[in-house]
Enzyme design. Structure first.
Site, PDB file in Angstrom:
ATOM      1  N   HIS A   4       0.785  -1.240   0.000  1.00  0.00           N
ATOM      2  CA  HIS A   4       0.000   0.000   0.000  1.00  0.00           C
ATOM      3  C   HIS A   4       0.811   1.281   0.000  1.00  0.00           C
ATOM      4  O   HIS A   4       0.240   2.372   0.065  1.00  0.00           O
ATOM      5  CB  HIS A   4      -0.951  -0.014   1.213  1.00  0.00           C
ATOM      6  CG  HIS A   4      -1.738  -1.280   1.305  1.00  0.00           C
ATOM      7  ND1 HIS A   4      -1.381  -2.305   2.143  1.00  0.00           N
ATOM      8  CD2 HIS A   4      -2.818  -1.692   0.610  1.00  0.00           C
ATOM      9  CE1 HIS A   4      -2.230  -3.306   1.982  1.00  0.00           C
ATOM     10  NE2 HIS A   4      -3.111  -2.972   1.060  1.00  0.00           N
ATOM     11  N   GLY A  20      -6.714  12.230   8.591  1.00  0.00           N
ATOM     12  CA  GLY A  20      -7.499  11.172   7.949  1.00  0.00           C
ATOM     13  C   GLY A  20      -7.585  11.356   6.446  1.00  0.00           C
ATOM     14  O   GLY A  20      -7.557  10.407   5.675  1.00  0.00           O
ATOM     15  N   ARG A  24      -6.060  16.825   3.048  1.00  0.00           N
ATOM     16  CA  ARG A  24      -5.459  17.560   4.158  1.00  0.00           C
ATOM     17  C   ARG A  24      -3.949  17.313   4.210  1.00  0.00           C
ATOM     18  O   ARG A  24      -3.178  18.219   4.507  1.00  0.00           O
ATOM     19  CB  ARG A  24      -6.121  17.133   5.466  1.00  0.00           C
ATOM     20  CG  ARG A  24      -5.729  18.007   6.573  1.00  0.00           C
ATOM     21  CD  ARG A  24      -6.878  18.485   7.427  1.00  0.00           C
ATOM     22  NE  ARG A  24      -7.957  19.116   6.757  1.00  0.00           N
ATOM     23  CZ  ARG A  24      -9.241  18.950   7.057  1.00  0.00           C
ATOM     24  NH1 ARG A  24      -9.600  18.114   7.973  1.00  0.00           N
ATOM     25  NH2 ARG A  24     -10.168  19.612   6.432  1.00  0.00           N
ATOM     26  N   ARG A  43      -3.283   4.252  -4.340  1.00  0.00           N
ATOM     27  CA  ARG A  43      -4.710   4.485  -4.024  1.00  0.00           C
ATOM     28  C   ARG A  43      -5.043   5.936  -3.705  1.00  0.00           C
ATOM     29  O   ARG A  43      -5.972   6.212  -2.933  1.00  0.00           O
ATOM     30  CB  ARG A  43      -5.150   3.620  -2.821  1.00  0.00           C
ATOM     31  CG  ARG A  43      -5.233   2.160  -3.173  1.00  0.00           C
ATOM     32  CD  ARG A  43      -5.610   1.341  -1.968  1.00  0.00           C
ATOM     33  NE  ARG A  43      -5.652  -0.058  -2.351  1.00  0.00           N
ATOM     34  CZ  ARG A  43      -6.763  -0.786  -2.383  1.00  0.00           C
ATOM     35  NH1 ARG A  43      -7.910  -0.280  -2.034  1.00  0.00           N
ATOM     36  NH2 ARG A  43      -6.707  -2.033  -2.761  1.00  0.00           N
ATOM     37  N   ARG A  87      -1.476  11.226  15.016  1.00  0.00           N
ATOM     38  CA  ARG A  87      -2.710  11.406  14.246  1.00  0.00           C
ATOM     39  C   ARG A  87      -3.302  12.762  14.586  1.00  0.00           C
ATOM     40  O   ARG A  87      -3.353  13.154  15.765  1.00  0.00           O
ATOM     41  CB  ARG A  87      -3.698  10.283  14.597  1.00  0.00           C
ATOM     42  CG  ARG A  87      -5.146  10.624  14.300  1.00  0.00           C
ATOM     43  CD  ARG A  87      -6.055   9.424  14.299  1.00  0.00           C
ATOM     44  NE  ARG A  87      -7.446   9.773  14.498  1.00  0.00           N
ATOM     45  CZ  ARG A  87      -8.243  10.387  13.603  1.00  0.00           C
ATOM     46  NH1 ARG A  87      -7.773  10.735  12.414  1.00  0.00           N
ATOM     47  NH2 ARG A  87      -9.499  10.664  13.880  1.00  0.00           N
ATOM     48  N   GLY A  89      -6.928  14.584  13.796  1.00  0.00           N
ATOM     49  CA  GLY A  89      -8.204  14.262  13.165  1.00  0.00           C
ATOM     50  C   GLY A  89      -9.359  15.032  13.761  1.00  0.00           C
ATOM     51  O   GLY A  89      -9.169  15.961  14.540  1.00  0.00           O
ATOM     52  N   SER A  90     -10.547  14.617  13.362  1.00  0.00           N
ATOM     53  CA  SER A  90     -11.739  15.244  13.917  1.00  0.00           C
ATOM     54  C   SER A  90     -12.505  14.209  14.735  1.00  0.00           C
ATOM     55  O   SER A  90     -12.292  13.002  14.592  1.00  0.00           O
ATOM     56  CB  SER A  90     -12.609  15.819  12.802  1.00  0.00           C
ATOM     57  OG  SER A  90     -13.028  14.785  11.959  1.00  0.00           O
ATOM     58  N   GLU A 174     -14.226   8.979  17.568  1.00  0.00           N
ATOM     59  CA  GLU A 174     -13.559   9.045  16.259  1.00  0.00           C
ATOM     60  C   GLU A 174     -13.405   7.599  15.795  1.00  0.00           C
ATOM     61  O   GLU A 174     -14.007   6.711  16.391  1.00  0.00           O
ATOM     62  CB  GLU A 174     -12.240   9.834  16.337  1.00  0.00           C
ATOM     63  CG  GLU A 174     -11.258   9.351  17.370  1.00  0.00           C
ATOM     64  CD  GLU A 174     -10.439   8.174  16.935  1.00  0.00           C
ATOM     65  OE1 GLU A 174      -9.675   8.318  15.962  1.00  0.00           O
ATOM     66  OE2 GLU A 174     -10.516   7.104  17.595  1.00  0.00           O
ATOM     67  N   MET A 175     -12.604   7.337  14.786  1.00  0.00           N
ATOM     68  CA  MET A 175     -12.655   5.991  14.215  1.00  0.00           C
ATOM     69  C   MET A 175     -11.290   5.341  13.907  1.00  0.00           C
ATOM     70  O   MET A 175     -11.246   4.321  13.228  1.00  0.00           O
ATOM     71  CB  MET A 175     -13.509   6.015  12.937  1.00  0.00           C
ATOM     72  CG  MET A 175     -14.905   6.573  13.194  1.00  0.00           C
ATOM     73  SD  MET A 175     -16.009   6.518  11.770  1.00  0.00           S
ATOM     74  CE  MET A 175     -16.387   4.776  11.722  1.00  0.00           C
ATOM     75  N   GLU A 176     -10.197   5.915  14.356  1.00  0.00           N
ATOM     76  CA  GLU A 176      -8.876   5.391  13.968  1.00  0.00           C
ATOM     77  C   GLU A 176      -7.903   5.080  15.096  1.00  0.00           C
ATOM     78  O   GLU A 176      -6.965   4.295  14.912  1.00  0.00           O
ATOM     79  CB  GLU A 176      -8.190   6.378  13.007  1.00  0.00           C
ATOM     80  CG  GLU A 176      -8.828   6.490  11.637  1.00  0.00           C
ATOM     81  CD  GLU A 176     -10.029   7.408  11.608  1.00  0.00           C
ATOM     82  OE1 GLU A 176     -10.155   8.254  12.518  1.00  0.00           O
ATOM     83  OE2 GLU A 176     -10.873   7.286  10.703  1.00  0.00           O
ATOM     84  N   ASP A 199     -18.223  17.867  15.410  1.00  0.00           N
ATOM     85  CA  ASP A 199     -19.671  17.799  15.601  1.00  0.00           C
ATOM     86  C   ASP A 199     -19.966  17.385  17.041  1.00  0.00           C
ATOM     87  O   ASP A 199     -19.110  16.841  17.721  1.00  0.00           O
ATOM     88  CB  ASP A 199     -20.330  16.835  14.604  1.00  0.00           C
ATOM     89  CG  ASP A 199     -19.660  15.484  14.561  1.00  0.00           C
ATOM     90  OD1 ASP A 199     -18.741  15.301  13.753  1.00  0.00           O
ATOM     91  OD2 ASP A 199     -20.038  14.624  15.376  1.00  0.00           O
ATOM     92  N   ARG A 212     -14.168  23.348   8.978  1.00  0.00           N
ATOM     93  CA  ARG A 212     -13.332  22.294   9.513  1.00  0.00           C
ATOM     94  C   ARG A 212     -11.895  22.477   9.037  1.00  0.00           C
ATOM     95  O   ARG A 212     -10.948  22.339   9.790  1.00  0.00           O
ATOM     96  CB  ARG A 212     -13.852  20.957   8.998  1.00  0.00           C
ATOM     97  CG  ARG A 212     -13.991  19.914  10.041  1.00  0.00           C
ATOM     98  CD  ARG A 212     -14.579  18.667   9.482  1.00  0.00           C
ATOM     99  NE  ARG A 212     -16.032  18.667   9.572  1.00  0.00           N
ATOM    100  CZ  ARG A 212     -16.773  17.570   9.436  1.00  0.00           C
ATOM    101  NH1 ARG A 212     -16.211  16.412   9.203  1.00  0.00           N
ATOM    102  NH2 ARG A 212     -18.066  17.643   9.521  1.00  0.00           N
TER     103      ARG A 212
HETATM  104  N1  HPA Z   1     -18.434   9.726  14.801  1.00  0.00           N
HETATM  105  C1  HPA Z   1     -17.337   9.071  14.450  1.00  0.00           C
HETATM  106  N2  HPA Z   1     -16.259   9.669  13.993  1.00  0.00           N
HETATM  107  C2  HPA Z   1     -16.277  10.995  13.885  1.00  0.00           C
HETATM  108  C3  HPA Z   1     -17.373  11.732  14.244  1.00  0.00           C
HETATM  109  C4  HPA Z   1     -18.512  11.074  14.741  1.00  0.00           C
HETATM  110  O1  HPA Z   1     -19.533  11.671  15.085  1.00  0.00           O
HETATM  111  N3  HPA Z   1     -17.088  13.032  14.005  1.00  0.00           N
HETATM  112  C5  HPA Z   1     -15.840  13.064  13.517  1.00  0.00           C
HETATM  113  N4  HPA Z   1     -15.337  11.835  13.450  1.00  0.00           N
END
Ligand code: HPA
Length: 230
Positions: A4, A20, A24, A43, A87, A89-90, A174-176, A199, A212
């Site tokens: 990758h 992410g 960015r 990718r 990392r 991120g948001s 978040e997700m990572e 958010d 953002r």
């Molecule tokens: N959920 C998951 N990941 C996120 C969110 C969320 O509301 N906002 C930014 N990353």
């Protein structure tokens, strides 16, 4: 080269900053790095290595979610001998006191993900970030910030209520981070994560993608200045 990442060994610095979003990563390289080169673009995940205040560093996106972060951080730590990943991120806020644009320094990641177990049989559900990196990051934050546990989710769109994760002590979602912190632990490397609230799960407010982007600059600069002092 890995499946990758098509950079040569040595083309990736010892410290990598990972937003992410690939756009960015490009924004950071174009606006902050000197003498940078695109060293991989498999990718559409551009990898830029260059200099910030004379310190060599690499910027690369993680993509979204645990599996994507899991792949890239694994390859960086194992094949490119990267020592530190930060990392940026948001996240979504679970706490009425934590508003849009607030900064969160992640001390630990809680997840119900099976990633760690599938990866090496670990039963960890909570994984810590690196104390040394966190201390260095804190030296570079000038404004108010929050510090604590985050929930690392596998589902962005959920029917299930978030309150149980807030009650488990998580400031937001978040997700990572879970994949990143697990891989750092596997290889005895350092990982940290700084988040900007994009958010609120409490008030349902959201930032626009434009807002953002602008607000990200504070976090970008904190991460860049942290790397200079490593
Ligand atoms: N959920 C998951 N990941 C996120 C969110 C969320 O509301 N906002 C930014 N990353």
């Amino acid at each position: 080269m890995t499946p990758h990442i098509n950079a040569k060994k040595g083309e990736i610095a010892k410290t990598v900053i990972m937003p992410g979003d690939p756009l960015r990563a490009k924004f950071i390289a174009e606006n902050y790095l000197e003498d940078y080169q695109l060293v991989s673009n498999v990718r559409g995940i551009d990898v830029y290595t260059g200099f910030y205040k004379e310190k060599k560093l690499t910027i690369m996106a993680s993509g979204m979610g645990i599996p994507s972060m899991g792949i890239y951080s694994y390859e960086l730590f194992k094949f490119y001998e990267v020592d530190n990943i930060i990392r940026i991120g948001s996240c979504g806020s679970y706490d009425a006191k934590i508003n849009l644009y607030d900064l969160i320094l992640v001390t630990e990641s809680y997840s119900q993900s099976n990633y760690a177990n599938e990866q090496n049989g670990s039963n960890d559900k909570i994984i810590k970030s690196d104390d040394y990196l966190n201390a260095k990051i804190e030296e570079n934050i000038n404004n108010k910030y929050f510090k604590g546990k985050i929930y690392c989710s596998e589902a962005f769109y959920k029917e299930r209520a978030y309150q149980e994760f807030a009650e488990a002590g998580c400031l937001g979602v978040e997700m990572e981070t879970f994949a990143l912190f697990h891989n750092a632990k596997v290889f005895n490397k350092k990982a940290a994560c700084l988040l900007t609230v994009s958010d609120s799960l409490v008030t349902k407010e959201k930032t626009s993608s434009r807002e953002r982007e602008q607000n990200f600059t504070e976090m970008i600069e904190i991460a860049l200045n942290t790397v200079v002092n490593l």
